[in-house]
Design a protein around this motif. Structure first.
Motif, PDB file in Angstrom:
ATOM      1  N   ILE A  58       0.810  -1.192   0.055  1.00 38.17           N
ATOM      2  CA  ILE A  58       0.044   0.073  -0.017  1.00 38.17           C
ATOM      3  C   ILE A  58       0.764   1.255   0.118  1.00 38.17           C
ATOM      4  N   SER A  59       0.449   2.083  -0.751  1.00 37.95           N
ATOM      5  CA  SER A  59       1.400   3.406  -0.912  1.00 37.95           C
ATOM      6  C   SER A  59       0.264   4.567  -0.593  1.00 37.95           C
ATOM      7  N   ILE A  60       0.525   5.791  -0.359  1.00 34.36           N
ATOM      8  CA  ILE A  60      -0.072   7.167  -0.547  1.00 34.36           C
ATOM      9  C   ILE A  60       0.934   7.873  -1.070  1.00 34.36           C
ATOM     10  N   ALA A  61       0.244   8.622  -2.047  1.00 33.92           N
ATOM     11  CA  ALA A  61       1.047   9.440  -3.019  1.00 33.92           C
ATOM     12  C   ALA A  61       2.557   9.011  -3.278  1.00 33.92           C
ATOM     13  N   GLY A  62       2.656   7.649  -3.539  1.00 34.79           N
ATOM     14  CA  GLY A  62       3.915   7.117  -3.921  1.00 34.79           C
ATOM     15  C   GLY A  62       4.727   6.639  -3.006  1.00 34.79           C
ATOM     16  N   ARG A  64       5.524   4.046   0.317  1.00 35.00           N
ATOM     17  CA  ARG A  64       5.125   2.882   0.892  1.00 35.00           C
ATOM     18  C   ARG A  64       4.627   3.335   2.337  1.00 35.00           C
ATOM     19  N   VAL A  65       3.559   2.637   2.848  1.00 35.79           N
ATOM     20  CA  VAL A  65       2.796   3.120   4.050  1.00 35.79           C
ATOM     21  C   VAL A  65       2.534   1.549   4.799  1.00 35.79           C
ATOM     22  N   ASP A  66       2.361   1.740   6.126  1.00 33.49           N
ATOM     23  CA  ASP A  66       2.048   0.560   7.096  1.00 33.49           C
ATOM     24  C   ASP A  66       0.622   0.578   7.376  1.00 33.49           C
ATOM     25  N   LEU A  67       0.162  -0.145   7.989  1.00 31.99           N
ATOM     26  CA  LEU A  67      -1.525  -0.046   8.529  1.00 31.99           C
ATOM     27  C   LEU A  67      -1.822   1.104   9.433  1.00 31.99           C
ATOM     28  N   ASP A  68      -0.898   1.076  10.399  1.00 31.40           N
ATOM     29  CA  ASP A  68      -0.858   2.149  11.554  1.00 31.40           C
ATOM     30  C   ASP A  68      -0.666   3.728  11.238  1.00 31.40           C
ATOM     31  N   ASP A  69      -0.176   3.894  10.037  1.00 30.38           N
ATOM     32  CA  ASP A  69       0.341   5.067   9.561  1.00 30.38           C
ATOM     33  C   ASP A  69      -1.132   5.978   9.208  1.00 30.38           C
ATOM     34  N   ALA A  75      -6.700  11.277   0.269  1.00 35.82           N
ATOM     35  CA  ALA A  75      -5.277  10.498  -0.107  1.00 35.82           C
ATOM     36  C   ALA A  75      -5.538  10.020  -1.243  1.00 35.82           C
ATOM     37  N   GLU A  76      -4.338   9.870  -2.181  1.00 32.86           N
ATOM     38  CA  GLU A  76      -4.321   9.109  -3.125  1.00 32.86           C
ATOM     39  C   GLU A  76      -3.604   7.620  -2.859  1.00 32.86           C
ATOM     40  N   VAL A  77      -4.320   6.679  -2.627  1.00 26.05           N
ATOM     41  CA  VAL A  77      -3.889   5.491  -2.298  1.00 26.05           C
ATOM     42  C   VAL A  77      -3.642   4.301  -3.497  1.00 26.05           C
TER      43      VAL A  77
END
Length: 86
Positions: A58-62, A64-69, A75-77
């Motif tokens: 999963i990434s937001i605005a390019g 990579r993110v974790d579930l708790d972020d 957002a652009e997911v």
């Protein structure tokens, strides 16, 4: 939020890019909103025990993110579903 999906996840959403109603909080809650809007997406994201499949990315605005972020409502997911096979 705007969600871009790849691979077999597209069969669940019907399109590469979809809008999902989301108030903003965490990435985990964003995925819950995606599954609520597109219930068939669950099989591509989660294992049978309800945990996120380890190969889901999963990434937001390019980035990579974790579930708790945190995940803002606008957002652009991007979601890359679990890959099967070998």
């Amino acid at each position: 939020m705007e969600v871009t999906v790849y691979g077999p996840l597209r069969s669940a959403t019907g399109d590469k890019q979809v809008r999902v109603a989301f108030e903003g909080r965490t990435v985990h809650e964003a995925l819950e909103a995606l599954v609520e809007a597109y219930p068939r997406a669950e099989q591509y994201l989660y294992r049978h025990d309800g945990t996120l499949a380890s190969s889901v990315r999963i990434s937001i605005a390019g980035e990579r993110v974790d579930l708790d972020d945190p995940c803002p409502a606008d957002a652009e997911v991007t979601v890359h579903p679990a890959v099967q096979g070998g």
